[in-house]
Structure formats: structure tokens, C-alpha cells
Design a protein around this motif. Structure first.
Motif, short mmCIF file in Angstrom:
data_model
loop_
_atom_site.label_atom_id
_atom_site.label_comp_id
_atom_site.label_asym_id
_atom_site.label_seq_id
_atom_site.Cartn_x
_atom_site.Cartn_y
_atom_site.Cartn_z
N GLU A 67 22.06 -43.24 -26.91
CA GLU A 67 22.03 -42.04 -26.09
C GLU A 67 23.19 -41.08 -26.40
O GLU A 67 23.47 -40.17 -25.63
CB GLU A 67 22.03 -42.43 -24.62
N TRP A 69 18.28 -39.17 -18.56
CA TRP A 69 17.66 -39.93 -19.64
C TRP A 69 16.17 -39.62 -19.65
O TRP A 69 15.54 -39.41 -18.62
CB TRP A 69 17.91 -41.43 -19.48
N LEU A 70 15.64 -39.55 -20.84
CA LEU A 70 14.24 -39.20 -21.01
C LEU A 70 13.35 -40.42 -20.85
O LEU A 70 12.27 -40.34 -20.26
CB LEU A 70 14.05 -38.59 -22.40
N VAL A 115 7.82 -36.98 -29.38
CA VAL A 115 7.89 -38.17 -28.55
C VAL A 115 7.15 -39.29 -29.27
O VAL A 115 5.95 -39.16 -29.56
CB VAL A 115 7.27 -37.92 -27.16
N SER A 163 9.56 -44.49 -16.69
CA SER A 163 10.67 -43.59 -17.01
C SER A 163 10.35 -42.16 -16.59
O SER A 163 9.20 -41.83 -16.26
CB SER A 163 10.94 -43.62 -18.51
N ALA A 186 10.02 -39.65 -18.51
CA ALA A 186 9.01 -39.16 -19.45
C ALA A 186 7.62 -39.62 -19.06
O ALA A 186 6.64 -38.85 -19.11
CB ALA A 186 9.35 -39.64 -20.86
N ILE A 194 8.59 -31.81 -28.26
CA ILE A 194 9.47 -31.05 -27.37
C ILE A 194 10.05 -29.89 -28.17
O ILE A 194 10.75 -30.08 -29.17
CB ILE A 194 10.60 -31.94 -26.82
N ILE A 197 14.01 -26.95 -23.82
CA ILE A 197 14.40 -27.54 -22.54
C ILE A 197 14.93 -26.42 -21.67
O ILE A 197 15.90 -25.74 -22.03
CB ILE A 197 15.46 -28.63 -22.73
N VAL A 219 17.97 -32.88 -28.13
CA VAL A 219 17.23 -33.25 -26.92
C VAL A 219 18.05 -34.25 -26.10
O VAL A 219 18.24 -34.08 -24.89
CB VAL A 219 15.86 -33.85 -27.28
N ILE A 260 19.55 -33.39 -22.36
CA ILE A 260 19.06 -34.18 -21.23
C ILE A 260 20.22 -34.93 -20.56
O ILE A 260 20.25 -35.09 -19.33
CB ILE A 260 17.97 -35.16 -21.69
N LEU A 262 10.27 -28.81 -19.62
CA LEU A 262 10.08 -29.03 -21.05
C LEU A 262 8.95 -28.14 -21.56
O LEU A 262 7.88 -28.06 -20.94
CB LEU A 262 9.72 -30.49 -21.35
N LEU A 308 10.25 -32.70 -15.87
CA LEU A 308 10.90 -33.99 -15.72
C LEU A 308 11.71 -34.00 -14.44
O LEU A 308 12.40 -33.01 -14.14
CB LEU A 308 11.87 -34.25 -16.87
#
Length: 349
Positions: A168, A238-239, A267, A274, A276, A299, A302, A313, A317, A328, A341
Motif C-alpha cells: 500500500e 484502502w481500495l 482493477v 472491501s 471496492a 480507474i 479519483i 491510485v 486513496i 471514481l 467508494l
């Protein structure tokens, strides 16, 4: 003039000239190292394979807390820290953040002789070539210092032993400052003594011998430490999906699907439950050998801001917090659409 007096004058002259010839950067570097030494510690512990011993470096960020890498303490028991003066004290894991490879330890029996503070500048705003100082325990020796420059900022493109650790971190700091085994968890300092990054890895061999030092940006590390202190787990956005930069995909495939840009991130896989998944994002379709059969959602932006690649990304995020709503802009099956999201607290692991 007597010989002792003459020699004394020569010595005084040499010292004066030496002071005049000392570059301001050398003075600043020396002062940073002097102030940092009491705050930097050696991390030791016992590994499952019974090859315990010194494994890394850490540094005090508050009277009882030490920051180091998660991978340094991941499998260790009987943790101890050793101060610069040789004294040793027990420590224990307080909280961990594998997503950016960070761990926070509690030290018992002593308070920090000194603490270091993070610089919160965004990685993109840092000037390449800025002077950096590193203090740590390479090969368990030290504390030893080295110096270099900020060589670059960006994603880590080489494979790592465990891709989930540090996954991350959208952009790392890269430095040519010499570092090697045992430097993991070392503070990477600017010439004002602020922590610009936490050393995480060396790419391609020991830095300075064909290798490049890699560090977690101070902005991200500071946010993580605050979250771990307050909540026990990280709170950054977090995605919950793995991504592939469009530039990594065949241009002919993108054109065939109507995409005229390589700016964005596809993606690939979506984690159940999650953000997402709850937003309805679709992952890619692959065959049993992992070959791409159909694109997942792409994506493109954002909150209206175009994204360049998967690293951007992740970086964008990460700046959101639980409860934030994030818009998104997606490309799906030949058309643009939008999805929202809702950031949520991460599950404990």
C-alpha cells in the motif's frame, strides 16, 4: 619565539583554516548525526529457525515507542532494543501495519534518550538531489552513519519476497546513501534532522555497490504511527483490490476496447467485503494460467482528478479516512461511468 609557542600558533591556524574550509553541508550533516544517535536503536530477537540476533534498526518517536519495519519483527520473539551506549532493554510489538511495512514497539525499563520527528511533506514535492543522512546498524554494527541524496520518488517495480508487505505504499523514496543488511527500519533524515523516510529495502544489492536504498515516505509513516497509537490498526483509505497500470497492458488490446489512453489503472482482483466490492467494481477475467481474457474496470480519475497509474491510485486513496466518500471515474465495456467508494475501517488481521 619558542618552539612550543610556534607549534601552538600553527595548530591554532590549522584549526581556524579547517573551520573555514568546512562546508556548511558538512556541519549540518554532523549535527544531524550527533542528535540522531541517541534516538536510534538496534532491534534484536529470536527467530523460529533459531538464528536469532541482530536483525534491524529502529528509532524512538516518543518516550516509549520505537518505529521499525514490520518485516524486521514479523517472526521474532523475545524482542530487545540496544541503545547507542550499549544498554539493552526488552520490547514488545504494540501494533503493526504490514500494508506499508511498519511496526510500532513498546520499550520497557527506559525512556527515550532522544526522539525523532517526521517531515510530512508529500513525496512528490521533495526536490531530487536533496541531502540525506542515514543512521542505523548495518550488519549489526554501530550505530553507523552514511549520507547521500534523494535519487528519486516512485513505485517499486521489482518483485519482493512477500508482495503483501508494503503493497500500500504508492510511492517510495529512493536514495544512493550506502545501506545494507541491518539497516531496515533506519531513519532517513534531511539536513534539519527530520525523518524523511523509514528505510525498507535495498534493490539490486547494497546501496553504493550497484544497489538503491528504498524508504517509506515520512508523510505516510507519520500517519500510520498516529493511527496505530490511537486505533491499533491503520486508518488510511484502502481500495480492497489489486491493480494493473494501463501502461503494463498491450496497447493493441486497449485500442480494441476503445481506450485511447494509457493513463489509469485496471482493477484486477476485488477482495470480498472491501470498499471496492461494495461499490460494485469488477475485476478482470483470467484463465487458469493467469492470462487476461477480459479487462476489469479501469480507474481513470479519483474525485475528478486523472490518475496516471496504479501507484497514484494507491497514493490518492490512502489520503482518505473511514467514512469518506470517494468518486471514481471508470471505463467499463466501452463507456465511462462513475462509482462511489465509501471508505471503511480495515479489518484486524
Amino acid at each position: 619565539m619558542g618552539r612550543p609557542v610556534f607549534l601552538g600558533l600553527l595548530l591554532a591556524l590549522a584549526l581556524a583554516l579547517g573551520q573555514r574550509l568546512t562546508a556548511p553541508e558538512e556541519v549540518a550533516r554532523s549535527q544531524v548525526i550527533k542528535r540522531a544517535l541517541p534516538a536510534v536503536v538496534r532491534i534484536q530477537g529470536t527467530a523460529p529457525a533459531a538464528d536469532g540476533g541482530t536483525v534491524g534498526t529502529g528509532f524512538f518517536v516518543s518516550p516509549l515507542r520505537v518505529v521499525t519495519n514490520y518485516h524486521v519483527v514479523q517472526d521474532l520473539s523475545d524482542l530487545t532494543i540496544r541503545l547507542y551506549d550499549g544498554r539493552t532493554f526488552p520490547a514488545e510489538r504494540f501494533a503493526v501495519d504490514p500494508g506499508i511495512d511498519l511496526a510500532l514497539l513498546t520499550v520497557k525499563g527506559v525512556q527515550a534518550p532522544a526522539v525523532l520527528s517526521f517531515n510530512r511533506a508529500s513525496p512528490e514535492s521533495l526536490p531530487l538531489g536533496m541531502g540525506l543522512v542515514l543512521v542505523g546498524f548495518p550488519y549489526g554494527q554501530g550505530p553507523l552513519a552514511s549520507s547521500g541524496i534523494l535519487a528519486g520518488v516512485g513505485p517499486l517495480e521489482v518483485p519482493t519476497p512477500d508482495p503483501s508487505i508494503g503493497a500500500e505504499v504508492g510511492a517510495y523514496l529512493f536514495t544512493d546513501a550506502p545501506l545494507t543488511v541491518g539497516n531496515s527500519g533506519s531513519p532517513l533524515l534531511n539536513l534539519q534532522g527530520q525523518v524523511m523516510g523509514v528505510v525498507a529495502d535495498v534493490v539490486g544489492g547494497p546501496s553504493g555497490v550497484g544497489g538503491i536504498g528504498v524508504a517509506i515516505p515520512g508523510e505516510l509513516a507519520a500517519q500510520s504511527v498516529e493511527d496505530l497509537e490511537r486505533f491499533g490498526i491503520p486508518q488510511r483509505g484502502w481500495l480492497g483490490a489489486s491493480l494493473v497500470s494501463l501502461e503494463e497492458l498491450p496497447p493493441v488490446l486497449l485500442r480494441a476496447l476503445g481506450l485511447t489512453t494509457t493513463q489509469g489503472a485496471m482493477v484486477d482482483r476485488v477482495e470480498p467485503g472491501s470498499p471496492a466490492a461494495r461499490a460494485g467494481l469488477r475485476g478482470a477475467q483470467r484463465d487458469a494460467q493467469g492470462r487476461l481474457l477480459a479487462l476489469g474496470d479501469v480507474i481513470l480519475a479519483i474525485n475528478g482528478r486523472p490518475v496516471k497509474d496504479k501507484a497514484e491510485v494507491v497514493r490518492q486513496i490512502a489520503r482518505f479516512r473511514p467514512g469518506d466518500r470517494v468518486r471514481l471515474t471508470l471505463w467499463r465495456e466501452g463507456r465511462r461511468l462513475e462509482a462511489t467508494l465509501v471508505m471503511m475501517a480495515r479489518p484486524r488481521r
